[in-house]
Design a protein around this motif. Structure first.
Motif, PDB file in Angstrom:
ATOM      1  N   PRO A  76      21.289  50.386  -6.692  1.00  8.32           N
ATOM      2  CA  PRO A  76      20.587  50.436  -5.425  1.00  8.32           C
ATOM      3  C   PRO A  76      20.680  51.830  -4.811  1.00  8.32           C
ATOM      4  N   ASP A  77      19.703  52.184  -4.003  1.00  3.69           N
ATOM      5  CA  ASP A  77      19.734  53.503  -3.387  1.00  3.69           C
ATOM      6  C   ASP A  77      20.520  53.446  -2.079  1.00  3.69           C
ATOM      7  N   VAL A  78      20.480  54.535  -1.334  1.00  3.05           N
ATOM      8  CA  VAL A  78      21.277  54.613  -0.108  1.00  3.05           C
ATOM      9  C   VAL A  78      20.782  53.647   0.960  1.00  3.05           C
ATOM     10  N   ALA A  79      19.672  52.945   0.691  1.00  6.68           N
ATOM     11  CA  ALA A  79      19.145  52.009   1.674  1.00  6.68           C
ATOM     12  C   ALA A  79      19.972  50.734   1.768  1.00  6.68           C
ATOM     13  N   GLY A  80      21.105  50.677   1.079  1.00  6.95           N
ATOM     14  CA  GLY A  80      21.922  49.477   1.111  1.00  6.95           C
ATOM     15  C   GLY A  80      22.853  49.373   2.301  1.00  6.95           C
ATOM     16  N   GLY A  81      22.774  50.291   3.264  1.00  7.61           N
ATOM     17  CA  GLY A  81      23.648  50.236   4.423  1.00  7.61           C
ATOM     18  C   GLY A  81      23.223  49.188   5.428  1.00  7.61           C
ATOM     19  N   ILE A  82      24.188  48.723   6.237  1.00  9.39           N
ATOM     20  CA  ILE A  82      23.922  47.717   7.272  1.00  9.39           C
ATOM     21  C   ILE A  82      24.540  48.208   8.580  1.00  9.39           C
ATOM     22  N   VAL A  83      23.766  48.152   9.649  1.00 10.30           N
ATOM     23  CA  VAL A  83      24.261  48.559  10.960  1.00 10.30           C
ATOM     24  C   VAL A  83      24.015  47.437  11.960  1.00 10.30           C
ATOM     25  N   PHE A  84      25.089  46.991  12.599  1.00 10.33           N
ATOM     26  CA  PHE A  84      24.983  46.081  13.744  1.00 10.33           C
ATOM     27  C   PHE A  84      25.165  46.932  14.993  1.00 10.33           C
ATOM     28  N   ASP A  85      24.142  46.984  15.815  1.00 10.91           N
ATOM     29  CA  ASP A  85      24.138  47.853  16.992  1.00 10.91           C
ATOM     30  C   ASP A  85      24.164  47.010  18.260  1.00 10.91           C
ATOM     31  N   ASP A  86      25.399  46.801  18.804  1.00 11.60           N
ATOM     32  CA  ASP A  86      25.589  46.066  20.053  1.00 11.60           C
ATOM     33  C   ASP A  86      24.872  44.713  20.012  1.00 11.60           C
ATOM     34  N   VAL A  87      25.186  43.940  18.985  1.00  7.97           N
ATOM     35  CA  VAL A  87      24.464  42.694  18.718  1.00  7.97           C
ATOM     36  C   VAL A  87      25.122  41.516  19.430  1.00  7.97           C
ATOM     37  N   SER A  88      24.308  40.752  20.127  1.00 12.51           N
ATOM     38  CA  SER A  88      24.740  39.484  20.715  1.00 12.51           C
ATOM     39  C   SER A  88      23.786  38.387  20.262  1.00 12.51           C
ATOM     40  N   LYS A  89      24.324  37.181  20.153  1.00  7.29           N
ATOM     41  CA  LYS A  89      23.508  36.042  19.761  1.00  7.29           C
ATOM     42  C   LYS A  89      23.926  34.819  20.553  1.00  7.29           C
ATOM     43  N   THR A  90      22.967  34.242  21.273  1.00  2.12           N
ATOM     44  CA  THR A  90      23.207  33.038  22.058  1.00  2.12           C
ATOM     45  C   THR A  90      22.277  31.940  21.588  1.00  2.12           C
ATOM     46  N   PHE A  91      22.834  30.751  21.389  1.00  2.00           N
ATOM     47  CA  PHE A  91      22.048  29.593  20.991  1.00  2.00           C
ATOM     48  C   PHE A  91      21.830  28.708  22.222  1.00  2.00           C
ATOM     49  N   PRO A  92      20.579  28.570  22.672  1.00  2.00           N
ATOM     50  CA  PRO A  92      20.314  27.723  23.842  1.00  2.00           C
ATOM     51  C   PRO A  92      20.481  26.246  23.499  1.00  2.00           C
ATOM     52  N   SER A  93      20.689  25.448  24.527  1.00  2.00           N
ATOM     53  CA  SER A  93      20.821  24.002  24.351  1.00  2.00           C
ATOM     54  C   SER A  93      20.178  23.296  25.528  1.00  2.00           C
ATOM     55  N   ARG A  94      19.440  22.245  25.227  1.00  2.00           N
ATOM     56  CA  ARG A  94      18.803  21.475  26.297  1.00  2.00           C
ATOM     57  C   ARG A  94      19.778  20.546  27.006  1.00  2.00           C
ATOM     58  N   LYS A  95      20.812  20.109  26.276  1.00  2.00           N
ATOM     59  CA  LYS A  95      21.722  19.102  26.818  1.00  2.00           C
ATOM     60  C   LYS A  95      23.028  19.678  27.325  1.00  2.00           C
ATOM     61  N   ALA A  96      23.352  20.917  26.952  1.00  2.00           N
ATOM     62  CA  ALA A  96      24.634  21.501  27.350  1.00  2.00           C
ATOM     63  C   ALA A  96      24.429  22.992  27.601  1.00  2.00           C
ATOM     64  N   ALA A  97      25.509  23.637  27.991  1.00  2.00           N
ATOM     65  CA  ALA A  97      25.437  25.076  28.225  1.00  2.00           C
ATOM     66  C   ALA A  97      25.157  25.802  26.913  1.00  2.00           C
ATOM     67  N   ALA A  98      24.497  26.934  27.037  1.00  2.00           N
ATOM     68  CA  ALA A  98      24.200  27.748  25.864  1.00  2.00           C
ATOM     69  C   ALA A  98      25.500  28.202  25.194  1.00  2.00           C
ATOM     70  N   THR A  99      25.434  28.376  23.884  1.00  2.00           N
ATOM     71  CA  THR A  99      26.592  28.808  23.107  1.00  2.00           C
ATOM     72  C   THR A  99      26.397  30.252  22.685  1.00  2.00           C
ATOM     73  N   THR A 100      27.344  31.104  23.056  1.00  2.00           N
ATOM     74  CA  THR A 100      27.283  32.512  22.652  1.00  2.00           C
ATOM     75  C   THR A 100      28.148  32.688  21.413  1.00  2.00           C
ATOM     76  N   ALA A 101      27.482  32.986  20.290  1.00  2.00           N
ATOM     77  CA  ALA A 101      28.188  33.119  19.012  1.00  2.00           C
ATOM     78  C   ALA A 101      28.652  34.541  18.750  1.00  2.00           C
ATOM     79  N   LEU A 102      27.920  35.529  19.265  1.00  2.00           N
ATOM     80  CA  LEU A 102      28.267  36.940  19.064  1.00  2.00           C
ATOM     81  C   LEU A 102      28.146  37.671  20.391  1.00  2.00           C
ATOM     82  N   ARG A 103      29.090  38.600  20.626  1.00  2.00           N
ATOM     83  CA  ARG A 103      29.134  39.320  21.891  1.00  2.00           C
ATOM     84  C   ARG A 103      29.301  40.816  21.629  1.00  2.00           C
TER      85      ARG A 103
END
Length: 350
Positions: A9-36
């Motif tokens: 593989p070439d140098v394009a195999g790098g991975i960068v997470f740049d200030d990533v957050s992930k929240t899963f909404p829920s209709r029945k309960a509070a949203a769940t934040t998986a990444l901060r």
């Protein structure tokens, strides 16, 4: 598609997470934040580990890399491309450069081994002959050429995982994602899978991102590691650095599963805490006659209570826990003697 399994593989195999957050909404309960606010920079051609307990956000993190999930905020850049910005055919094309290895293998029981490996290529529209040829190539890489006509049910757990790795390699990806890939395996088979992944990384330059809750896997496989808790990265760096000088308590807890950090309570009750020293030694330091020198040259009494040695990557790490007794001057001289000769020195408090 090239059928050359040895193409790096070439140098394009790098991975960068740049200030990533992930929240899963829920209709029945509070949203769940998986990444901060996760930020990681995974260099091309390296093996990067992410370790944490269940619920730390590891699996969510890995699913962002191949676009199975999209971040709520921040960017995930793979090979210079913001994956979350892709849709439709462009996303599907980008996903082909990322292979996935699963904990439970996810093989189709109705297909023979060769056809399981060829399946991603057939879904891409590759001809049956070309897909099977490629499948045979990667089965040879993982050491299962003789099992090409077997059914998955006739394989051991380790063999099934090798088939899963071959399937992940079928598209000649720049990035391999391993989600708890050794958790269902016994220790001997785990070692074999780790050796295989290291060989793939070395021979083909494939970037590997592995998430796990097993520090032994990180020790034997990864170049760098990020420790996660509650959706955040609490500590990260070269694996050796985190083993020798863990800062966060959760990192110490993980390290202690490989290198015990203290003594049993019963021993502490008998000996007391005074004069208990823990030494970490790196590479050539492990061959020094430290205990005999403390006794003959410094004049203290040295009782070795615990000693072990392990390999971390290309390095040897040794540990000793000593009970030191002597006059105040002798104890001070002993510390002065040890500190420049070891990688890390600390008094054991529990």
């Amino acid at each position: 598609m090239s059928s050359d399994v040895s193409a790096s593989p070439d140098v394009a195999g790098g991975i960068v997470f740049d200030d990533v957050s992930k929240t899963f909404p829920s209709r029945k309960a509070a949203a769940t934040t998986a990444l901060r606010g996760v930020s990681l920079d995974i260099r091309p051609g390296t093996i990067h580990g992410v370790i944490g307990y269940s619920g730390a956000g590891k699996s969510t993190l890995i699913r962002l890399v191949n676009g199975l999930e999209k971040p709520t905020s921040g960017r995930v850049v793979v090979g210079g491309t913001d994956i979350a910005a892709l849709r439709g055919a462009r996303l599907r094309a980008a996903q082909k450069s990322t292979g996935m290895i699963f904990q439970q293998f996810n093989l189709l029981s109705t297909l023979r081994v060769r056809d399981n490996v060829a399946l991603p290529l057939r879904l891409d529209g590759v001809s049956a002959d070309e897909a099977r040829t490629r499948a045979d190539e990667v089965l040879e890489v993982v050491g299962l050429s003789a099992k090409a006509e077997s059914q998955p049910g006739d394989l051991s757990g380790g063999q099934k995982q090798r088939v899963g790795i071959a399937r992940a390699l079928a598209r000649n990806p720049r990035v391999l994602l391993a989600d708890e890939a050794t958790s269902a395996l016994d220790p001997t088979t785990t070692t074999q899978i780790i050796d295989l992944l290291r060989t793939i990384n070395r021979d083909f330059g494939t970037t590997i991102l592995v998430v796990t809750h097993e520090m032994d896997v990180i020790k034997d496989l990864a170049d760098e590691v990020a420790v996660m808790a509650d959706g955040q990265v609490v500590e990260q760096g070269p694996v050796l650095d985190l083993f020798v000088r863990p800062r966060a308590q959760i990192t110490r807890d993980f390290v202690s599963t490989v290198i015990p950090q203290g003594l049993p309570d019963r021993v502490l009750e008998h000996l007391g805490h005074d004069g208990l020293w823990r030494l970490l030694l790196l590479d050539d330091q492990v061959t020094q006659p430290l205990v005999s020198s403390l006794v003959t040259d410094v004049g203290v009494t040295a009782n070795m209570l615990h000693a072990d040695m392990t390999e971390i990557g290309a390095h040897t790490v040794g540990q000793m826990i000593l009970k030191i007794e002597g006059s105040s001057r002798q104890v001070a001289d002993a510390q002065a003697f040890l500190r420049p000769r070891v990688a890390h020195f600390e008094e054991v408090t529990g």
